[in-house]
Design a protein around this motif. Structure first.
Motif, short mmCIF file in Angstrom:
data_model
loop_
_atom_site.label_atom_id
_atom_site.label_comp_id
_atom_site.label_asym_id
_atom_site.label_seq_id
_atom_site.Cartn_x
_atom_site.Cartn_y
_atom_site.Cartn_z
N ILE A 115 0.86 -1.18 0.00
CA ILE A 115 0.00 0.00 0.00
C ILE A 115 0.90 1.23 0.00
N LEU A 116 0.56 2.17 -0.85
CA LEU A 116 1.30 3.43 -0.94
C LEU A 116 0.42 4.54 -0.42
N LEU A 117 0.90 5.20 0.64
CA LEU A 117 0.15 6.28 1.27
C LEU A 117 0.85 7.60 1.04
N PRO A 118 0.07 8.68 1.00
CA PRO A 118 0.72 9.99 0.87
C PRO A 118 1.50 10.31 2.14
N PRO A 119 2.65 10.95 2.02
CA PRO A 119 3.24 11.47 0.79
C PRO A 119 4.34 10.57 0.23
N ASN A 120 4.07 9.34 -0.05
CA ASN A 120 5.02 8.36 -0.60
C ASN A 120 5.61 7.45 0.48
N ARG A 121 4.75 7.00 1.36
CA ARG A 121 5.12 5.97 2.33
C ARG A 121 4.56 4.64 1.86
N ASP A 122 5.41 3.62 1.80
CA ASP A 122 4.92 2.32 1.36
C ASP A 122 5.10 1.28 2.47
N TYR A 123 4.16 0.36 2.50
CA TYR A 123 4.17 -0.72 3.47
C TYR A 123 3.94 -2.03 2.72
N TRP A 124 4.48 -3.12 3.31
CA TRP A 124 4.44 -4.40 2.60
C TRP A 124 3.94 -5.51 3.52
N GLY A 125 3.27 -6.48 2.92
CA GLY A 125 2.89 -7.68 3.64
C GLY A 125 4.05 -8.66 3.69
#
Length: 116
Positions: free
Chosen positions: A97-107
């Protein structure tokens, strides 16, 4: 903190189908991009498909016409319906999932194995 939990991987014969799910929880903004990447041994991680919060989708050429990404915004869940699976689809599939302002998280990833 954002957590992603995938499910639905497994082993299937070529030509078969699988459906992956990924539920996101935590501090999630309503505007985001969710997607699936995959990686197999000896290969680089590759994009499979993404979907924006308003439903715009994007697919890798290798899966177009076979895979369908969808999402349920009320459940913060993204799905990947995989049909006509091929042995070359074998990989660990990871949700992101990519959240503003360009933070990504992974399973943590889920294994998909397609036997010939």
């Amino acid at each position: 903190q954002v957590k992603l939990v995938e499910s639905g991987g497994g082993t299937v014969q070529a030509g078969g189908s699988l459906r992956l799910s990924c539920a996101a929880s935590g501090n999630i903004f309503s505007v985001n991009i969710m997607g699936w990447f995959r990686q197999s041994p000896g290969k680089e991680r590759e994009l499979v498909a993404t979907i924006t919060s308003d439903g715009t989708t994007n697919y890798a050429d290798s899966v177009k016409g076979r895979f369908t990404i969808s999402r349920d915004n009320a459940k913060n869940t993204v799905y990947l319906q995989m049909n006509s699976l091929k042995p070359e689809d074998t990989a660990v599939y990871k949700c992101t999932i990519l959240l503003p302002p360009n933070r990504d998280y992974w399973g943590q990833g889920t294994q998909v194995t397609v036997s010939s």
